[in-house]
Scaffold this motif. Structure first.
Motif, PDB file in Angstrom:
ATOM      1  N   ALA A  20      59.808 119.496  -3.630  1.00 18.78           N
ATOM      2  CA  ALA A  20      59.066 120.116  -2.519  1.00 18.78           C
ATOM      3  C   ALA A  20      59.707 121.453  -2.137  1.00 18.78           C
ATOM      4  O   ALA A  20      59.037 122.494  -2.088  1.00 18.78           O
ATOM      5  CB  ALA A  20      59.035 119.173  -1.313  1.00 18.78           C
ATOM      6  N   GLU A  50      65.472 108.598 -15.981  1.00 17.18           N
ATOM      7  CA  GLU A  50      64.381 109.506 -16.373  1.00 17.18           C
ATOM      8  C   GLU A  50      63.345 109.570 -15.246  1.00 17.18           C
ATOM      9  O   GLU A  50      63.157 108.594 -14.537  1.00 17.18           O
ATOM     10  CB  GLU A  50      63.628 108.953 -17.588  1.00 17.18           C
ATOM     11  CG  GLU A  50      64.391 108.942 -18.871  1.00 17.18           C
ATOM     12  CD  GLU A  50      63.524 108.436 -20.021  1.00 17.18           C
ATOM     13  OE1 GLU A  50      62.438 107.861 -19.766  1.00 17.18           O
ATOM     14  OE2 GLU A  50      63.939 108.630 -21.168  1.00 17.18           O
ATOM     15  N   ASP A  84      74.904 122.798   0.708  1.00 21.11           N
ATOM     16  CA  ASP A  84      75.534 122.438   1.989  1.00 21.11           C
ATOM     17  C   ASP A  84      74.634 121.423   2.697  1.00 21.11           C
ATOM     18  O   ASP A  84      73.536 121.121   2.222  1.00 21.11           O
ATOM     19  CB  ASP A  84      75.709 123.686   2.877  1.00 21.11           C
ATOM     20  CG  ASP A  84      76.951 123.574   3.766  1.00 21.11           C
ATOM     21  OD1 ASP A  84      77.260 122.441   4.204  1.00 21.11           O
ATOM     22  OD2 ASP A  84      77.599 124.596   4.010  1.00 21.11           O
ATOM     23  N   ASP A 120      65.935 105.673   0.994  1.00 19.30           N
ATOM     24  CA  ASP A 120      65.519 104.281   0.800  1.00 19.30           C
ATOM     25  C   ASP A 120      66.535 103.360   1.460  1.00 19.30           C
ATOM     26  O   ASP A 120      67.735 103.526   1.239  1.00 19.30           O
ATOM     27  CB  ASP A 120      65.506 103.933  -0.692  1.00 19.30           C
ATOM     28  CG  ASP A 120      64.484 104.748  -1.454  1.00 19.30           C
ATOM     29  OD1 ASP A 120      63.455 104.190  -1.834  1.00 19.30           O
ATOM     30  OD2 ASP A 120      64.733 105.955  -1.656  1.00 19.30           O
TER      31      ASP A 120
HETATM   32  C1  FAD Z   1      64.318 105.018  -7.885  1.00 18.33           C
HETATM   33  C2  FAD Z   1      63.265 106.070  -7.797  1.00 18.33           C
HETATM   34  C3  FAD Z   1      62.624 106.509  -8.952  1.00 18.33           C
HETATM   35  C4  FAD Z   1      61.644 107.483  -8.880  1.00 18.33           C
HETATM   36  N1  FAD Z   1      61.038 107.867 -10.030  1.00 18.33           N
HETATM   37  C5  FAD Z   1      60.056 108.788  -9.973  1.00 18.33           C
HETATM   38  C6  FAD Z   1      59.364 109.172 -11.153  1.00 18.33           C
HETATM   39  O1  FAD Z   1      59.661 108.726 -12.267  1.00 18.33           O
HETATM   40  N2  FAD Z   1      58.339 110.065 -11.026  1.00 18.33           N
HETATM   41  C7  FAD Z   1      57.963 110.587  -9.822  1.00 18.33           C
HETATM   42  O2  FAD Z   1      57.021 111.368  -9.767  1.00 18.33           O
HETATM   43  N3  FAD Z   1      58.631 110.245  -8.679  1.00 18.33           N
HETATM   44  C8  FAD Z   1      59.653 109.367  -8.724  1.00 18.33           C
HETATM   45  N4  FAD Z   1      60.289 108.991  -7.576  1.00 18.33           N
HETATM   46  C9  FAD Z   1      59.905 109.611  -6.302  1.00 18.33           C
HETATM   47  C10 FAD Z   1      60.538 111.010  -6.185  1.00 18.33           C
HETATM   48  O3  FAD Z   1      61.948 110.923  -6.389  1.00 18.33           O
HETATM   49  C11 FAD Z   1      60.263 111.607  -4.815  1.00 18.33           C
HETATM   50  O4  FAD Z   1      58.886 111.514  -4.501  1.00 18.33           O
HETATM   51  C12 FAD Z   1      60.680 113.097  -4.814  1.00 18.33           C
HETATM   52  O5  FAD Z   1      62.038 113.227  -5.154  1.00 18.33           O
HETATM   53  C13 FAD Z   1      60.429 113.715  -3.450  1.00 18.33           C
HETATM   54  O6  FAD Z   1      60.773 115.061  -3.504  1.00 18.33           O
HETATM   55  P1  FAD Z   1      61.288 115.837  -2.196  1.00 18.33           P
HETATM   56  O7  FAD Z   1      61.486 117.243  -2.630  1.00 18.33           O
HETATM   57  O8  FAD Z   1      60.380 115.561  -1.067  1.00 18.33           O
HETATM   58  O9  FAD Z   1      62.687 115.141  -1.830  1.00 18.33           O
HETATM   59  P2  FAD Z   1      63.998 114.915  -2.699  1.00 18.33           P
HETATM   60  O10 FAD Z   1      63.742 115.037  -4.154  1.00 18.33           O
HETATM   61  O11 FAD Z   1      64.589 113.634  -2.214  1.00 18.33           O
HETATM   62  O12 FAD Z   1      64.944 116.126  -2.300  1.00 18.33           O
HETATM   63  C14 FAD Z   1      65.426 116.282  -0.982  1.00 18.33           C
HETATM   64  C15 FAD Z   1      66.708 117.075  -1.014  1.00 18.33           C
HETATM   65  O13 FAD Z   1      67.094 117.381   0.335  1.00 18.33           O
HETATM   66  C16 FAD Z   1      68.490 117.189   0.469  1.00 18.33           C
HETATM   67  N5  FAD Z   1      68.840 116.971   1.884  1.00 18.33           N
HETATM   68  C17 FAD Z   1      68.562 115.902   2.675  1.00 18.33           C
HETATM   69  N6  FAD Z   1      69.037 116.099   3.917  1.00 18.33           N
HETATM   70  C18 FAD Z   1      69.622 117.325   3.897  1.00 18.33           C
HETATM   71  C19 FAD Z   1      70.303 118.092   4.885  1.00 18.33           C
HETATM   72  N7  FAD Z   1      70.459 117.668   6.150  1.00 18.33           N
HETATM   73  N8  FAD Z   1      70.799 119.304   4.528  1.00 18.33           N
HETATM   74  C20 FAD Z   1      70.642 119.775   3.260  1.00 18.33           C
HETATM   75  N9  FAD Z   1      69.998 119.089   2.302  1.00 18.33           N
HETATM   76  C21 FAD Z   1      69.497 117.878   2.615  1.00 18.33           C
HETATM   77  C22 FAD Z   1      68.770 115.973  -0.415  1.00 18.33           C
HETATM   78  O14 FAD Z   1      70.126 115.881  -0.758  1.00 18.33           O
HETATM   79  C23 FAD Z   1      67.871 116.277  -1.616  1.00 18.33           C
HETATM   80  O15 FAD Z   1      68.534 117.068  -2.585  1.00 18.33           O
HETATM   81  C24 FAD Z   1      61.287 108.028  -7.623  1.00 18.33           C
HETATM   82  C25 FAD Z   1      61.934 107.600  -6.461  1.00 18.33           C
HETATM   83  C26 FAD Z   1      62.910 106.639  -6.539  1.00 18.33           C
HETATM   84  C27 FAD Z   1      63.578 106.182  -5.275  1.00 18.33           C
END
Ligand code: FAD
Length: 316
Positions: A20, A50, A84, A120
């Motif tokens: 995102a 993966e 950070d 989670d």
């Molecule tokens: C076990 C598992 C397997 C999955 N497998 C798949 C798959 O195969 N295919 C698929 O499409 N989806 C998969 N998903 C779902 C997918 O991981 C999420 O939908 C996706 O990562 C969400 O993206 P995001 O950018 O919203 O958040 P995230 O990818 O979680 O990224 C958020 C980032 O923000 C950072 N952050 C949090 N708080 C702070 C803070 N206060 N300051 C600075 N940084 C911060 C975190 O460290 C992280 O790096 C899986 C989920 C799980 C739990």
């Protein structure tokens, strides 16, 4: 607040560098905006071997996904990455200050995007963290294919058990429901599960036996062990920080054990200048959906910035 302030005023500070935040950074970088992505680098899927279902990237590791994304984003010189943790945010639309765990210098930005995913909450079961993300999963669309026709145990501790069983029946008929001695099934749910020939084991789980991340057997308090090749469960998902709430953003339950930041269709929260995208805003929990919402929200941020700039031009 004892933080000093940096000299640079960014157009947008993005908290979180998952799909995102990264896709938002890409779109905003290409829109010639000064962007900082502050990332703790602990994505939700970090535990997996993966990732699946992202067109052109099916089967990629989470680390490689981020490496390619950063390489492409850094072609746009107005984007900066800062590893950070954001501890708190003060200020208002046009002038936010972000206090960081690892720096005395506060980051300043005109707009703020929450893209920090969700956390989670794993069930309190011995051995689950050893298999989580390698043979215990939460999303059949992400990991069902690899477990097609295999023996799957569904740990059903909440009202999503039946939904999860129905979903998984698209990938395998070899399903067993484990309630860990605690879940309450209504008589109607129980008879629906029986109708589909799915065994229910209601004994307390003692522990999950595994080897190098692969589940082997589930051991119960008194029932005989169950061999299985995979586990699915529906976790409770919580916000990774209470910063949005403290800033006045509406954070609500989606009715299915998920706490999400409420936004409009373009990612705008109820607080002026504050946006949310990806898992944090409750979009379907997949990489491609998170990336898509990051791109959409970036467009909204660019439009809002352009609006303010356009309207600030006075007639001479
Ligand atoms: C076990 C598992 C397997 C999955 N497998 C798949 C798959 O195969 N295919 C698929 O499409 N989806 C998969 N998903 C779902 C997918 O991981 C999420 O939908 C996706 O990562 C969400 O993206 P995001 O950018 O919203 O958040 P995230 O990818 O979680 O990224 C958020 C980032 O923000 C950072 N952050 C949090 N708080 C702070 C803070 N206060 N300051 C600075 N940084 C911060 C975190 O460290 C992280 O790096 C899986 C989920 C799980 C739990």
């Amino acid at each position: 607040m004892n933080n000093k302030q940096g000299d640079e005023m960014y157009d947008v500070a993005i908290i979180g560098g998952g799909p995102a935040g990264l896709n938002a950074a890409l779109v905003l970088g290409r829109s010639r905006r000064r962007v900082v992505v502050i990332d703790e680098e602990l994505p939700r899927n970090a535990v997996t071997r993966e990732s699946h279902g992202f067109l052109t990237r099916d089967g990629i590791t989470p680390t490689e996904f981020r490496r390619i994304a950063k390489e492409q984003i850094l072609k746009y010189p107005s984007v900066t990455f800062q590893p950070d943790i954001v501890k708190s945010v003060t200020g208002k639309d046009g002038d936010f200050q972000l206090q960081l765990a690892g720096s005395e210098v506060a980051v300043q930005s005109r707009k703020l995007l929450f893209a920090m995913g969700l956390k989670d909450v794993l069930p309190d079961i011995n051995g689950i963290s050893e298999v989580y993300g390698t043979s215990a999963f939460v999303c059949p669309f992400c990991d069902g294919w690899e477990l097609r026709d295999k023996q799957i145990s569904v740990i059903g501790l909440n009202d999503l058990s039946l939904h999860l069983l129905k979903l998984l029946s698209g990938w395998t008929q070899k399903l067993t429901l484990l309630t860990d001695g605690s879940a309450v099934l209504s008589p109607d749910q129980r008879s629906e599960i029986h109708l589909h020939g799915i065994p229910i084991i209601e004994d307390k789980i003692e522990h999950i036996e595994s080897s190098q991340g692969d589940v082997k057997r589930i051991i119960f308090h008194s029932a005989p062990p169950v061999e299985c090749e995979g586990i699915f469960f529906s976790p409770t998902l919580i916000q990774s920080t209470d910063i949005p709430k403290k800033m006045g953003c509406v954070v609500s339950s989606n009715g299915h054990h998920v706490m999400k930041i409420d936004t409009d269709l373009m990612g705008r929260t109820n607080v002026s200048g504050v946006y949310a995208a990806g898992d944090a805003s409750g979009v379907p929990f997949q990489l491609i959906a998170a990336a898509s919402s990051g791109a959409t929200t970036a467009a909204a941020i660019q439009l809002d910035l352009l609006d303010a700039e356009w309207n600030s031009v006075q007639e001479r």
